[in-house]
Write a protein that holds these residues in place. Structure first.
Motif, mmCIF file in Angstrom:
data_model
loop_
_atom_site.group_PDB
_atom_site.id
_atom_site.type_symbol
_atom_site.label_atom_id
_atom_site.label_comp_id
_atom_site.label_asym_id
_atom_site.label_seq_id
_atom_site.Cartn_x
_atom_site.Cartn_y
_atom_site.Cartn_z
ATOM 1 N N VAL A 22 0.783 63.513 100.361
ATOM 2 C CA VAL A 22 0.808 63.804 98.975
ATOM 3 C C VAL A 22 -0.193 64.872 98.837
ATOM 4 O O VAL A 22 -1.282 64.639 99.255
ATOM 5 C CB VAL A 22 0.694 62.540 97.933
ATOM 6 N N VAL A 23 0.132 66.110 98.374
ATOM 7 C CA VAL A 23 -0.788 66.990 97.897
ATOM 8 C C VAL A 23 -1.088 66.755 96.270
ATOM 9 O O VAL A 23 -0.189 67.001 95.162
ATOM 10 C CB VAL A 23 -0.197 68.448 98.219
ATOM 11 N N ASP A 24 -2.501 67.003 95.923
ATOM 12 C CA ASP A 24 -2.713 66.790 94.563
ATOM 13 C C ASP A 24 -3.838 68.010 94.703
ATOM 14 O O ASP A 24 -4.901 67.715 94.952
ATOM 15 C CB ASP A 24 -3.214 65.373 94.175
ATOM 16 N N GLY A 25 -3.576 69.219 94.188
ATOM 17 C CA GLY A 25 -4.871 70.229 93.892
ATOM 18 C C GLY A 25 -4.919 70.594 95.466
ATOM 19 O O GLY A 25 -4.084 70.939 96.446
ATOM 20 N N ASP A 26 -6.128 70.668 95.914
ATOM 21 C CA ASP A 26 -6.449 71.032 97.319
ATOM 22 C C ASP A 26 -6.481 69.902 98.031
ATOM 23 O O ASP A 26 -6.923 69.940 99.309
ATOM 24 C CB ASP A 26 -7.751 71.830 96.931
ATOM 25 N N ASP A 27 -6.364 68.649 97.646
ATOM 26 C CA ASP A 27 -6.528 67.537 98.436
ATOM 27 C C ASP A 27 -5.156 67.058 98.813
ATOM 28 O O ASP A 27 -4.112 66.934 98.219
ATOM 29 C CB ASP A 27 -7.018 66.145 97.629
ATOM 30 N N ILE A 28 -5.015 66.673 100.188
ATOM 31 C CA ILE A 28 -4.037 66.265 100.937
ATOM 32 C C ILE A 28 -4.253 64.879 101.664
ATOM 33 O O ILE A 28 -5.018 64.938 102.159
ATOM 34 C CB ILE A 28 -3.277 67.374 101.957
ATOM 35 N N PHE A 29 -3.342 63.938 101.163
ATOM 36 C CA PHE A 29 -3.375 62.551 101.604
ATOM 37 C C PHE A 29 -2.251 62.286 102.549
ATOM 38 O O PHE A 29 -1.261 62.165 102.119
ATOM 39 C CB PHE A 29 -3.311 61.725 100.365
ATOM 40 N N VAL A 30 -2.507 62.302 103.856
ATOM 41 C CA VAL A 30 -1.318 61.942 104.842
ATOM 42 C C VAL A 30 -1.301 60.418 105.022
ATOM 43 O O VAL A 30 -2.203 59.890 105.502
ATOM 44 C CB VAL A 30 -1.443 62.675 106.220
#
Length: 129
Positions: A22-30
C-alpha cells in the motif's frame, strides 16, 4: 494524495483480502512476503533461495511504487527455525546492505511448513531533486 494498492497477482491476496503493498504519499508498506514464485505458485525448500525470491518479490512491489530496496527504512523478518537465520545473512546484505534499515527478527510459525522466511518492509520514496 490518494492511497494506492499494489498486487503481485498472488491468489492469496484475493482469497484473504489484502494487498502486496500500500502506498500512502511517499510511504510504502509491503506486506509480509514469502519465497513463493508467483508466476508458478511454487516455493523451493532451501531457506537461502526462499530469502532471495522473497527479496525479488518485494523489489517488484517496490518498483510498482516507484521505489527500490534502497528506499527501505524498516524490515521485519519472521523465521520459524532459528538455524535458518544465519545462512540468510549474505542474501540480506546483498539486498539491504546499502539501505541498512532498522530491523527486527521474530521466530514464529508461518502459514505452512514450506515457508521458511517471511519479510515485511516499509520504504519511503526519496524526494526527487
Amino acid at each position: 494524495m490518494a492511497r494506492t494498492r499494489i498486487s503481485s497477482g498472488s491468489r492469496f491476496e484475493e482469497e484473504i483480502g489484502y494487498s502486496r503493498a500500500v502506498v500512502d504519499g511517499d510511504d510504502i508498506f509491503v506486506s509480509g512476503t514469502t519465497g513463493y514464485d508467483y508466476t508458478t505458485m511454487t516455493i523451493v525448500d532451501d531457506v537461502v533461495a526462499q530469502a532471495d525470491q522473497t527479496f525479488r518479490n518485494i523489489a517488484e512491489a517496490l518498483a510498482k511504487a516507484d521505489a527500490t530496496l534502497d528506499d527501505v527504512v524498516r524490515v521485519l523478518f519472521i523465521v520459524p527455525r532459528r538455524g535458518d537465520w544465519e545462512p540468510c545473512y549474505p542474501v540480506i546484505k546483498k539486498y539491504l546492505g546499502k539501505a541498512r534499515p532498522a530491523s527486527t527478527l521474530i521466530h514464529a510459525l508461518l502459514q505452512n511448513d514450506a515457508m521458511r522466511i517471511e519479510i515485511e518492509v516499509t520504504a519511503r520514496r526519496q524526494k526527487k531533486a
